[in-house]
Motif scaffolding. Sequence first.
Motif, PDB file in Angstrom:
ATOM      1  N   LEU A 149      -0.087  92.515 -18.611  1.00  0.00           N
ATOM      2  CA  LEU A 149       0.183  93.941 -18.360  1.00  0.00           C
ATOM      3  C   LEU A 149       0.028  94.297 -16.893  1.00  0.00           C
ATOM      4  CD1 LEU A 149      -1.127  96.149 -21.273  1.00  0.00           C
ATOM      5  CD2 LEU A 149       1.084  95.052 -20.938  1.00  0.00           C
ATOM      6  N   ASP A 150      -0.548  93.391 -16.118  1.00  0.00           N
ATOM      7  CA  ASP A 150      -0.652  93.582 -14.672  1.00  0.00           C
ATOM      8  C   ASP A 150      -1.523  94.775 -14.252  1.00  0.00           C
ATOM      9  OD1 ASP A 150      -0.142  92.593 -12.152  1.00  0.00           O
ATOM     10  OD2 ASP A 150       1.609  93.858 -11.864  1.00  0.00           O
ATOM     11  N   LEU A 151      -2.505  95.093 -15.076  1.00  0.00           N
ATOM     12  CA  LEU A 151      -3.455  96.140 -14.689  1.00  0.00           C
ATOM     13  C   LEU A 151      -4.526  95.510 -13.801  1.00  0.00           C
ATOM     14  CD1 LEU A 151      -3.861  97.740 -18.221  1.00  0.00           C
ATOM     15  CD2 LEU A 151      -2.586  98.708 -16.295  1.00  0.00           C
ATOM     16  N   PRO A 152      -5.094  96.293 -12.876  1.00  0.00           N
ATOM     17  CA  PRO A 152      -6.122  95.721 -11.999  1.00  0.00           C
ATOM     18  C   PRO A 152      -7.441  95.473 -12.741  1.00  0.00           C
ATOM     19  CG  PRO A 152      -5.871  98.063 -11.580  1.00  0.00           C
ATOM     20  CD  PRO A 152      -4.792  97.692 -12.559  1.00  0.00           C
ATOM     21  N   ASP A 153      -8.159  94.455 -12.348  1.00  0.00           N
ATOM     22  CA  ASP A 153      -9.476  94.152 -12.909  1.00  0.00           C
ATOM     23  C   ASP A 153     -10.456  95.302 -12.694  1.00  0.00           C
ATOM     24  OD1 ASP A 153      -8.487  91.607 -13.307  1.00  0.00           O
ATOM     25  OD2 ASP A 153     -10.127  90.603 -12.262  1.00  0.00           O
ATOM     26  N   ALA A 154     -11.439  95.390 -13.570  1.00  0.00           N
ATOM     27  CA  ALA A 154     -12.643  96.187 -13.334  1.00  0.00           C
ATOM     28  C   ALA A 154     -12.421  97.691 -13.416  1.00  0.00           C
ATOM     29  CB  ALA A 154     -13.277  95.830 -11.989  1.00  0.00           C
ATOM     30  N   GLN A 155     -11.236  98.103 -13.839  1.00  0.00           N
ATOM     31  CA  GLN A 155     -11.037  99.548 -13.989  1.00  0.00           C
ATOM     32  C   GLN A 155     -10.255  99.867 -15.259  1.00  0.00           C
ATOM     33  OE1 GLN A 155      -8.482 100.862 -10.505  1.00  0.00           O
ATOM     34  NE2 GLN A 155      -9.781  99.337  -9.535  1.00  0.00           N
TER      35      GLN A 155
END
Lengths: 236, 236, 236, 236, 236, 236
Positions: free
Chosen positions: C76-82
Amino acid sequence: MEKLRVLGVGAHPDDLEILCGGTLARYAALGHEVIMAHLLNGDKGHYEMDPRELARLRKKEAGEAGGVIGAEVVGLDLPDAQLFSDLETRKLVMDLIREARPDVIITHAPGDYTSDHTVTSELVCDASFFAGAPLFRTERKAVDKVAPVFFMDTVVGMGCLPTEYVDISETFQKKMEMLGCHRSQLEWLKAHDSIDVLEFVETTARFRGLQCGVKYAEGFCQFEVWGRKVPARLLP
Amino acid sequence: MEKLRVLGVGAHPDDLEILCGGTLARYAALGHEVIMAHLLNGDKGHYEMDPRELARLRKKEAGEAGGVIGAEVVGLDLPDAQLFSDLETRKLVMDLIREARPDVIITHAPGDYTSDHTVTSELVCDASFFAGAPLFRTERKAVDKVAPVFFMDTVVGMGCLPTEYVDISETFQKKMEMLGCHRSQLEWLKAHDSIDVLEFVETTARFRGLQCGVKYAEGFCQFEVWGRKVPARLLP
Amino acid sequence: MEKLRVLGVGAHPDDLEILCGGTLARYAALGHEVIMAHLLNGDKGHYEMDPRELARLRKKEAGEAGGVIGAEVVGLDLPDAQLFSDLETRKLVMDLIREARPDVIITHAPGDYTSDHTVTSELVCDASFFAGAPLFRTERKAVDKVAPVFFMDTVVGMGCLPTEYVDISETFQKKMEMLGCHRSQLEWLKAHDSIDVLEFVETTARFRGLQCGVKYAEGFCQFEVWGRKVPARLLP
Amino acid sequence: MEKLRVLGVGAHPDDLEILCGGTLARYAALGHEVIMAHLLNGDKGHYEMDPRELARLRKKEAGEAGGVIGAEVVGLDLPDAQLFSDLETRKLVMDLIREARPDVIITHAPGDYTSDHTVTSELVCDASFFAGAPLFRTERKAVDKVAPVFFMDTVVGMGCLPTEYVDISETFQKKMEMLGCHRSQLEWLKAHDSIDVLEFVETTARFRGLQCGVKYAEGFCQFEVWGRKVPARLLP
Amino acid sequence: MEKLRVLGVGAHPDDLEILCGGTLARYAALGHEVIMAHLLNGDKGHYEMDPRELARLRKKEAGEAGGVIGAEVVGLDLPDAQLFSDLETRKLVMDLIREARPDVIITHAPGDYTSDHTVTSELVCDASFFAGAPLFRTERKAVDKVAPVFFMDTVVGMGCLPTEYVDISETFQKKMEMLGCHRSQLEWLKAHDSIDVLEFVETTARFRGLQCGVKYAEGFCQFEVWGRKVPARLLP
Amino acid sequence: MEKLRVLGVGAHPDDLEILCGGTLARYAALGHEVIMAHLLNGDKGHYEMDPRELARLRKKEAGEAGGVIGAEVVGLDLPDAQLFSDLETRKLVMDLIREARPDVIITHAPGDYTSDHTVTSELVCDASFFAGAPLFRTERKAVDKVAPVFFMDTVVGMGCLPTEYVDISETFQKKMEMLGCHRSQLEWLKAHDSIDVLEFVETTARFRGLQCGVKYAEGFCQFEVWGRKVPARLLP
């Protein structure tokens, strides 16, 4: 007998009937004030109906069901499937509670099968505490006391071991009558998922009855934190 | 398909029928070997009958019930209500197991409502381990492997959250037929305690069915210790 | 044999390999369709690399790893840690599921060590239910049924007592091969935290194997709510 | 540093080595007094040896193992597989404890895989309390205080979530050396059950090490009742 | 109001006073019949007194304590520290129950700190079931119904999360007065173990009171098995 | 002795004093560095005061309380009753942790009575992990290691069974002195809710003391996930 104000808060318009209708009917029969609230308008509980039309229909059904036991019916009219615990919704639920001024609250179990139910549970637990904080200003006045919260059984009892039971043998017919008002759901679930809601509700009530030695019963657990537990039974 | 030897061990002559009859019927229908054992002779399961006569009658009923699915029926003929986990009884249960050489064992849950059930559970867990120790010499030869143990549901499911379910929709009638053989119990419990065993068994099977999405089911947990867990399903 | 569509959903690009790679390899070897999804792009899983470059590298590594067993790989290409459970992300996960049309879903345990994992778990449980609601309209068509969800072991098994095991003795080498594709992680964790990922994954697989009597295994629990439990084994 | 008297009580002659040998070695290395007791003589831990001869052999092996860390070794010489919690055995264990005068006791977990282990656990918990009652007269004088009890990990950790860990990286070789003294068991289990005890003990120690961030560890829980909990760590 | 027969069964002569004295006092004040039983004679609850003399003294103290609330006091006169669940003791407890014909039973929690308490709990649960079986013939006639069992708090609440509370603010002084009758214990525990029983009982009652919003309370759990749960509150 | 940096994170300005003040005082007395943080400014903890004025007053009180033991006091100044786990707040807590560089963190239990406490707990667990990720860039530099987290007791211990205890007999007076600085709360809770905070805190400390055999104690549990558990005691 002290007359109690009893607030049930379900997610969808028919959840209270399914999970604690017999208990609410007993409260009502004993002369207590019963308020039946649902946070969501039920607009996704169908296969093909238009959501807005469905919401209108379900509001009508919920009103009829409440009428069976003379309960006041309140709906927050939020859409299904997108309930989150945020500040805006917390305030809506706080005002629902501040308006109702309940002595007892009944809502969903924290471990139920869909986030609509579990988030309702979380919102009710949180909001019912903050409803008592005068400096948390909303549209309505703070309540004088923080009410105990009872969690209803989960749907078909998955993961749930009730600690409290209510004998609903006398009000079981009322419960089924209330449930019968939710025609849109009875039809849809039968047609689409082959679920006979009346039969599954009767089986559950009978099973809970077997567990506590009566014909029909509903099971509950309690929100066991500071300020919510009282050394007396509040369930009928 | 590997042909399994399935050993059910109940306390009283009718416990297996009530709690796992549909599952045993499925094993049998699949061609597995089913052995139905009861440790106690059921001599106190009545209001006024003579205990010895009652024990004889129940032995006959158990034999008929096993016959419905072609199971072998074994009874240790110990008296009701005085079962303890001692060396002598452990050896009796070891020999029962060494004789049966089971691949799978089904017995009572450790948290059921009466010590007859819980001590049966304990005896079966303990004895099934020692049955595999060649130097523990008894009347019979040690088994080659220690069998996994599944715990049946408790009576009316009190305190029990099954982790495994068996779909018994196809064998539910067989289960009820087996149960029907225990006439002394159906009559006594109805007359003395107003308990309709057939109805309460059907409600439980239907409730467990609702939980796993089928018409009728039986629920189980597993004895989760070293040497008993396998990475494949042994239930039908 | 019915051909299943199996969807694994991890948080970061290497989580599925670590926690259920051997199981996915078995599904694949049996001819089932395997889809390996990760919600996050892994852009913070390093000490000093540029996040965007890292994300590109890890996408490539994940693709290679999936290729080992012929699985489709989706990110999904969402950023880590958020990662949070909000409406927008819920819809993304719903569409992931609606696209995959899974018969079985595997995801993180709700009690794992970082919110990236626990929120992934929550999103998958919630979204997989709503994916079946036709009136919850998104980019893709509602699925016909709500799939059962299995939770993977936690990292190094903290707080986790698996209820189901999968024997991965035959596919353990495939699992290690998949894991080996994630070079950026193997190097970084060794250099920065002195963690030898291959060794720790082997120890865990061997420990779970000891628990169920095989060479190597992976452990799982199940999402035990209404509509998710079936009376048959879906794990290989 | 206060010099502690540490009493380990296992069921069979090699149980302490398997489950807490590294911890006992650390106590010993720190200068504490270590007493290693086993209630049973291990006479059934083989496939075909003569039980009496086996018991003699295992006594010798246990003595050697204790010698590795300079521990005192005590055996009650009861036969395997027939341990029960009765008055006579309670008195034997009381005298074991009254003789040892321990500041800390380590024994089996109450949920381990065989009654030899669980009954040992029960006997130790019960006897260690009564050992402090002067009016319960046995061969030896009552102890001055009731010692805290730690439960060892279960075998291969089934059903066990340790709450306390001991880093045994420094003493792991000692543990393996102690274990190596139990030649009869290493050979038998390999020949008969294909179990490589050394490998399975190393895997477990490594897995527990991963859980608490060290090379090798042993896990423990505590007997959490009145009079047994102290607000300081007693484990090394 | 229905007049209940309330049976408390403690291990030692002062256990009921410590753990549920305020509750029994409330039952008595409401006009219910209270029977206070202790299985053991307390002959080891001292440092140096002669056991037989101690038993005689404690019998006298227990009688005085019961007199404070007008309860009947019964002792089985078994020696301390050697209570086991065997057939003979089961029959003694069955006859205690058959004599008392209780509507409610209160006894120790199954997880308390000493086997005298936990075995009492087990004996009461088992015997109260068998007391209702007419064919289990003892000195006395079978009871008509199997009574619900409530478990008292553990000593200083270790491992115990009460599910039910009784407000004892009004009867707290009675409880302390009853406790004060057990002079041998107050003196011994102070002299020998520096335990001020009155202070520790007050702290516990106050802590349980804080948990449920009253001045003083006692906490309870319930024996949750088939045939013991009723859909109404039996505690005062 | 290694000098530790100890970070306590409470929700409101007086929570640390109530739940772990004695423990922090012991850390301080041993020469460790203590940082006392509160996320919220306490602006709704009163009946009728102006929120902004109240927040100013409570900041002053918190500063005084920290001064009693020489702790650094930090407040995030967020308003009461609207704390959620979102990205912005996560970053604030990450920076709090990155600034404090703690070796040990103490915060609320995840099951406490109000979302202000439970969300604080969640934020601290999540943020303390991400604080160690260098590529998660905020105002401050990543910490070198992820610190273990201890959860304080819940308020009046509801639902909480501590696994660790700290003897605060020596620092109990300091704890009460710190608590005494929060005059606005002592007065308000007494006037408005008839709660005598000092008495309820003393009762709790005494009860926890009884459980572990000392005069006064505080109870804790631990965040049991990967990377947080160490095989040594970090509590004083």
